[in-house]
Design an enzyme around this catalytic site. Structure first.
Site, PDB file in Angstrom:
ATOM      1  N   GLY A   1       3.544  11.952 -18.876  1.00  0.00           N
ATOM      2  CA  GLY A   1       3.887  10.337 -19.236  1.00  0.00           C
ATOM      3  C   GLY A   1       4.526   9.943 -18.610  1.00  0.00           C
ATOM      4  CB  VAL A   2       7.333   8.962 -16.927  1.00  0.00           C
ATOM      5  CG1 VAL A   2       8.273   8.591 -16.299  1.00  0.00           C
ATOM      6  CG2 VAL A   2       8.083  10.663 -17.818  1.00  0.00           C
ATOM      7  CG  HIS A   3       2.815   6.199 -18.237  1.00  0.00           C
ATOM      8  ND1 HIS A   3       2.172   7.386 -17.675  1.00  0.00           N
ATOM      9  CD2 HIS A   3       2.039   5.870 -19.288  1.00  0.00           C
ATOM     10  CE1 HIS A   3       1.278   7.977 -18.174  1.00  0.00           C
ATOM     11  NE2 HIS A   3       0.965   6.765 -19.341  1.00  0.00           N
ATOM     12  CB  ALA A   4       4.598   1.235 -20.434  1.00  0.00           C
TER      13      ALA A   4
ATOM     14  CG  HIS B   1       4.389   7.094 -23.373  1.00  0.00           C
ATOM     15  ND1 HIS B   1       3.525   5.791 -23.444  1.00  0.00           N
ATOM     16  CD2 HIS B   1       3.386   7.362 -23.206  1.00  0.00           C
ATOM     17  CE1 HIS B   1       2.505   6.101 -22.324  1.00  0.00           C
ATOM     18  NE2 HIS B   1       2.431   6.764 -22.306  1.00  0.00           N
TER      19      HIS B   1
END
Ligand code: TYD
Length: 128
Positions: free
Chosen positions: A44-47, A92
């Site tokens: 993840g580590v993005h929106a 997230h």
């Protein structure tokens, strides 16, 4: 967290069902699986700008971190038939994977890199 419909068939096992607009608040256009995870893995580590997703843990467990620009939320997701809803514009990440963790993600649209926000400062700017 959203629940699947569960039908227990005794010795013949259990059915768990995800119906669009019953268990899932959108029409499912894509399903992807995440496997071969290690305890130090981070995903993840993005929106997403518009994409809605639900992450189900099919085996094991993991930790989901969510951030809407104001509040942070941490959820322990395990293989109990409940899925974590990830709305648009939520930063997230997934981490803390157990051994043999297997994840299925249901998404409201096909893959489109233009829908991603991968830069945290851009996310902060857009959610201000
Ligand atoms: P990414 O969405 O960042 O993975 P995660 O959220 O699980 O950490 O995607 C990782 C790579 O895989 C990236 O290069 C885009 C590609 N990808 C696709 O081509 N199609 C897909 O449906 C997904 C989810 C990713």
């Amino acid at each position: 967290m959203l629940e699947l419909t569960t039908i227990k068939d005794g010795k013949d096992g259990t059915l768990q069902i995800a119906d669009s607009f019953r268990n899932i608040p959108f029409s499912i256009k894509r399903v992807y699986f995440i496997k071969d995870l290690k305890k130090e893995s981070i995903r993840g580590v993005h929106a997403h700008k518009k994409l809605e997703q639900i992450a189900f843990c099919l085996k094991g467990s993991f930790v989901l971190r969510l951030y809407n620009g104001k509040r942070r939320l941490k959820r322990f997701v395990k293989a109990d038939g409940s899925g974590a809803y990830i709305p648009p514009m939520i930063w997230h990440s997934m981490e803390g994977f157990s051994r043999n963790c297997l994840i299925a993600v249901f998404a409201s649209d096909v893959y489109d890199e233009c829908d991603y926000i991968r830069d945290f400062s851009e996310f902060r700017r857009l959610t201000k």
